[in-house]
Write a protein that holds these residues in place. Structure first.
Motif, PDB file in Angstrom:
ATOM      1  N   ASN A  25       4.170 -16.894  -6.262  1.00  0.00           N
ATOM      2  CA  ASN A  25       5.557 -17.743  -6.760  1.00  0.00           C
ATOM      3  C   ASN A  25       5.771 -17.670  -8.068  1.00  0.00           C
ATOM      4  OD1 ASN A  25       7.860 -19.550  -7.088  1.00  0.00           O
ATOM      5  ND2 ASN A  25       7.938 -18.886  -5.215  1.00  0.00           N
ATOM      6  N   VAL A  26       7.709 -16.667  -8.415  1.00  0.00           N
ATOM      7  CA  VAL A  26       7.131 -16.783  -9.671  1.00  0.00           C
ATOM      8  C   VAL A  26       7.566 -17.983 -10.593  1.00  0.00           C
ATOM      9  CG1 VAL A  26       9.232 -15.689 -11.245  1.00  0.00           C
ATOM     10  CG2 VAL A  26       9.047 -14.079  -9.141  1.00  0.00           C
ATOM     11  N   ALA A  27       8.263 -18.752  -9.488  1.00  0.00           N
ATOM     12  CA  ALA A  27       9.209 -19.915 -10.353  1.00  0.00           C
ATOM     13  C   ALA A  27       7.963 -20.960 -10.993  1.00  0.00           C
ATOM     14  CB  ALA A  27       9.978 -20.679  -9.468  1.00  0.00           C
ATOM     15  N   ARG A  28       6.742 -20.593  -9.584  1.00  0.00           N
ATOM     16  CA  ARG A  28       5.567 -22.105  -9.896  1.00  0.00           C
ATOM     17  C   ARG A  28       4.531 -20.536 -10.876  1.00  0.00           C
ATOM     18  NH1 ARG A  28       4.606 -21.472  -4.189  1.00  0.00           N
ATOM     19  NH2 ARG A  28       2.781 -19.717  -4.299  1.00  0.00           N
ATOM     20  N   ILE A  29       4.603 -19.461 -11.243  1.00  0.00           N
ATOM     21  CA  ILE A  29       3.736 -18.944 -12.572  1.00  0.00           C
ATOM     22  C   ILE A  29       4.411 -19.049 -13.675  1.00  0.00           C
ATOM     23  CG2 ILE A  29       3.040 -16.178 -12.831  1.00  0.00           C
ATOM     24  CD1 ILE A  29       3.605 -15.407 -10.588  1.00  0.00           C
ATOM     25  N   TYR A  30       5.706 -19.640 -13.495  1.00  0.00           N
ATOM     26  CA  TYR A  30       6.265 -20.157 -14.989  1.00  0.00           C
ATOM     27  C   TYR A  30       5.340 -20.908 -15.150  1.00  0.00           C
ATOM     28  CZ  TYR A  30       9.507 -17.007 -17.767  1.00  0.00           C
ATOM     29  OH  TYR A  30       9.735 -16.393 -18.530  1.00  0.00           O
ATOM     30  N   ASP A  31       6.019 -21.743 -14.164  1.00  0.00           N
ATOM     31  CA  ASP A  31       5.284 -23.770 -13.998  1.00  0.00           C
ATOM     32  C   ASP A  31       3.787 -23.957 -14.470  1.00  0.00           C
ATOM     33  OD1 ASP A  31       5.636 -26.841 -13.576  1.00  0.00           O
ATOM     34  OD2 ASP A  31       3.910 -25.710 -12.030  1.00  0.00           O
ATOM     35  N   THR A  32       3.372 -22.330 -14.299  1.00  0.00           N
ATOM     36  CA  THR A  32       1.278 -22.729 -14.396  1.00  0.00           C
ATOM     37  C   THR A  32       1.374 -22.389 -15.956  1.00  0.00           C
ATOM     38  OG1 THR A  32       0.688 -21.456 -12.664  1.00  0.00           O
ATOM     39  CG2 THR A  32      -0.306 -21.188 -14.329  1.00  0.00           C
ATOM     40  N   LEU A  33       2.574 -21.450 -16.950  1.00  0.00           N
ATOM     41  CA  LEU A  33       2.048 -21.423 -18.241  1.00  0.00           C
ATOM     42  C   LEU A  33       2.883 -22.286 -19.567  1.00  0.00           C
ATOM     43  CD1 LEU A  33       3.858 -17.155 -17.655  1.00  0.00           C
ATOM     44  CD2 LEU A  33       1.251 -18.084 -18.229  1.00  0.00           C
ATOM     45  N   LEU A  34       4.138 -23.257 -18.366  1.00  0.00           N
ATOM     46  CA  LEU A  34       4.736 -24.335 -19.073  1.00  0.00           C
ATOM     47  C   LEU A  34       3.411 -25.426 -19.119  1.00  0.00           C
ATOM     48  CD1 LEU A  34       8.278 -23.788 -18.336  1.00  0.00           C
ATOM     49  CD2 LEU A  34       7.183 -23.191 -20.600  1.00  0.00           C
ATOM     50  N   THR A  37       2.117 -28.669 -13.217  1.00  0.00           N
ATOM     51  CA  THR A  37       0.545 -28.801 -12.406  1.00  0.00           C
ATOM     52  C   THR A  37       1.554 -28.172 -11.009  1.00  0.00           C
ATOM     53  OG1 THR A  37       1.648 -31.504 -12.247  1.00  0.00           O
ATOM     54  CG2 THR A  37      -0.063 -30.995 -13.634  1.00  0.00           C
ATOM     55  N   GLY A  38       2.785 -28.234 -11.306  1.00  0.00           N
ATOM     56  CA  GLY A  38       3.045 -28.075  -9.419  1.00  0.00           C
ATOM     57  C   GLY A  38       2.889 -26.218  -8.994  1.00  0.00           C
ATOM     58  N   ASN A  39       1.698 -26.155  -9.379  1.00  0.00           N
ATOM     59  CA  ASN A  39       1.438 -24.730  -9.165  1.00  0.00           C
ATOM     60  C   ASN A  39       0.434 -24.331  -8.181  1.00  0.00           C
ATOM     61  OD1 ASN A  39      -0.466 -24.301 -11.500  1.00  0.00           O
ATOM     62  ND2 ASN A  39       0.701 -25.078 -12.660  1.00  0.00           N
ATOM     63  N   LEU A  40      -0.255 -23.235  -7.327  1.00  0.00           N
ATOM     64  CA  LEU A  40      -1.581 -23.423  -6.981  1.00  0.00           C
ATOM     65  C   LEU A  40      -2.132 -22.385  -7.596  1.00  0.00           C
ATOM     66  CD1 LEU A  40       0.609 -22.882  -3.742  1.00  0.00           C
ATOM     67  CD2 LEU A  40       0.167 -24.397  -3.998  1.00  0.00           C
ATOM     68  N   ALA A  41      -3.017 -21.890  -6.821  1.00  0.00           N
ATOM     69  CA  ALA A  41      -4.358 -21.368  -7.461  1.00  0.00           C
ATOM     70  C   ALA A  41      -3.938 -19.322  -7.372  1.00  0.00           C
ATOM     71  CB  ALA A  41      -5.554 -21.432  -6.560  1.00  0.00           C
ATOM     72  N   ALA A  42      -2.938 -19.563  -6.828  1.00  0.00           N
ATOM     73  CA  ALA A  42      -2.298 -18.027  -7.138  1.00  0.00           C
ATOM     74  C   ALA A  42      -1.722 -17.291  -7.692  1.00  0.00           C
ATOM     75  CB  ALA A  42      -2.165 -17.626  -5.320  1.00  0.00           C
ATOM     76  N   GLN A  44      -1.824 -19.222 -11.044  1.00  0.00           N
ATOM     77  CA  GLN A  44      -2.621 -19.624 -12.218  1.00  0.00           C
ATOM     78  C   GLN A  44      -3.532 -18.329 -12.165  1.00  0.00           C
ATOM     79  OE1 GLN A  44      -5.021 -22.756 -11.544  1.00  0.00           O
ATOM     80  NE2 GLN A  44      -3.489 -24.132 -10.396  1.00  0.00           N
ATOM     81  N   ALA A  45      -3.563 -17.427 -11.384  1.00  0.00           N
ATOM     82  CA  ALA A  45      -4.990 -16.174 -11.428  1.00  0.00           C
ATOM     83  C   ALA A  45      -3.945 -15.356 -11.751  1.00  0.00           C
ATOM     84  CB  ALA A  45      -5.159 -15.299  -9.960  1.00  0.00           C
ATOM     85  N   VAL A  46      -2.570 -15.071 -11.322  1.00  0.00           N
ATOM     86  CA  VAL A  46      -1.856 -14.588 -11.975  1.00  0.00           C
ATOM     87  C   VAL A  46      -0.970 -15.054 -13.230  1.00  0.00           C
ATOM     88  CG1 VAL A  46       1.261 -13.040 -12.278  1.00  0.00           C
ATOM     89  CG2 VAL A  46      -0.143 -13.807  -9.845  1.00  0.00           C
ATOM     90  N   ALA A  47      -0.415 -16.288 -13.821  1.00  0.00           N
ATOM     91  CA  ALA A  47      -0.361 -16.065 -15.211  1.00  0.00           C
ATOM     92  C   ALA A  47      -2.260 -16.183 -15.815  1.00  0.00           C
ATOM     93  CB  ALA A  47      -0.420 -18.156 -15.099  1.00  0.00           C
ATOM     94  N   GLY A  96      16.135 -22.047  -9.729  1.00  0.00           N
ATOM     95  CA  GLY A  96      16.679 -22.576  -8.251  1.00  0.00           C
ATOM     96  C   GLY A  96      16.086 -23.886  -9.039  1.00  0.00           C
ATOM     97  N   VAL A  97      16.986 -24.960  -8.749  1.00  0.00           N
ATOM     98  CA  VAL A  97      15.973 -25.838  -9.306  1.00  0.00           C
ATOM     99  C   VAL A  97      16.359 -26.903  -7.809  1.00  0.00           C
ATOM    100  CG1 VAL A  97      16.068 -27.812 -10.675  1.00  0.00           C
ATOM    101  CG2 VAL A  97      16.097 -26.134 -11.412  1.00  0.00           C
ATOM    102  N   ASN A  98      15.309 -27.969  -7.482  1.00  0.00           N
ATOM    103  CA  ASN A  98      14.801 -28.885  -6.414  1.00  0.00           C
ATOM    104  C   ASN A  98      13.895 -29.227  -6.810  1.00  0.00           C
ATOM    105  OD1 ASN A  98      15.030 -29.916  -4.382  1.00  0.00           O
ATOM    106  ND2 ASN A  98      14.598 -28.801  -3.259  1.00  0.00           N
ATOM    107  N   GLY A  99      14.882 -31.173  -6.383  1.00  0.00           N
ATOM    108  CA  GLY A  99      13.214 -32.142  -7.128  1.00  0.00           C
ATOM    109  C   GLY A  99      13.354 -31.913  -7.995  1.00  0.00           C
ATOM    110  N   GLY A 100      13.642 -31.470  -9.982  1.00  0.00           N
ATOM    111  CA  GLY A 100      13.566 -31.401 -10.428  1.00  0.00           C
ATOM    112  C   GLY A 100      12.621 -30.082 -11.528  1.00  0.00           C
ATOM    113  N   LEU A 101      11.662 -29.629 -10.421  1.00  0.00           N
ATOM    114  CA  LEU A 101      10.768 -28.281 -10.514  1.00  0.00           C
ATOM    115  C   LEU A 101      11.499 -27.037 -10.111  1.00  0.00           C
ATOM    116  CD1 LEU A 101       8.155 -29.502  -8.491  1.00  0.00           C
ATOM    117  CD2 LEU A 101       7.847 -29.716 -10.881  1.00  0.00           C
TER     118      LEU A 101
END
Length: 133
Positions: A25-34, A37-42, A44-47, A96-101
């Motif tokens: 997920n693009v938003a979680r990939i950005y989370d990973t790069l930044l 901790t709101g990301n998944l293994a998939a 992290q692999a793309v990042a 899009g932001v929900n719950g600060g993420l």
């Protein structure tokens, strides 16, 4: 909460994290790069692959505008690709932001050609040799 209700919450949470949402997920990939901790293994692999291809990638946020739970950003991504060629993208990313993420993102990024002649030349190129800006 009844046992049936609790079970359906557990099942839907499991489906969310291990089903369709397990895809990158693009938003979680950005989370990973930044460093989030709101990301998944998939994600992290793309990042990791992005960082492998452009190991010195840097992102600069030029401007932001916030409208409720939507953040509009003007961004620049720069670095050097493995073959030594420059990596330079500029454009808009809407989060899009929900719950600060960030829960979703839309990218409107394009490669930049440095010294390409400015806006008049870009319009001429789009319209063909007979076009006037």
């Amino acid at each position: 909460m009844s046992h049936v209700g609790a079970s359906s919450v557990v099942d839907s949470t499991d489906a969310l994290w291990n089903g369709a949402a397990a895809a990158p997920n693009v938003a979680r990939i950005y989370d990973t790069l930044l460093g989030g901790t709101g990301n998944l293994a998939a994600d992290q692999a793309v990042a990791g692959e992005l960082l492998r291809l452009v190991p010195d990638v840097q992102t600069r946020v030029v401007r932001t505008a916030i409208d409720g739970d939507t953040i509009w950003t003007e961004m620049e991504h720069s670095g050097t690709r493995l073959d030594g060629s420059p990596h330079l993208l500029r454009g808009v990313v809407i989060f899009g932001v929900n719950g600060g993420l960030a829960t979703w993102a839309r990218f409107f990024m394009e490669p930049v050609q440095e010294g390409s002649g400015g806006v008049d030349e870009a319009i001429r190129q789009q319209l063909g040799s007979g076009g006037r800006p």
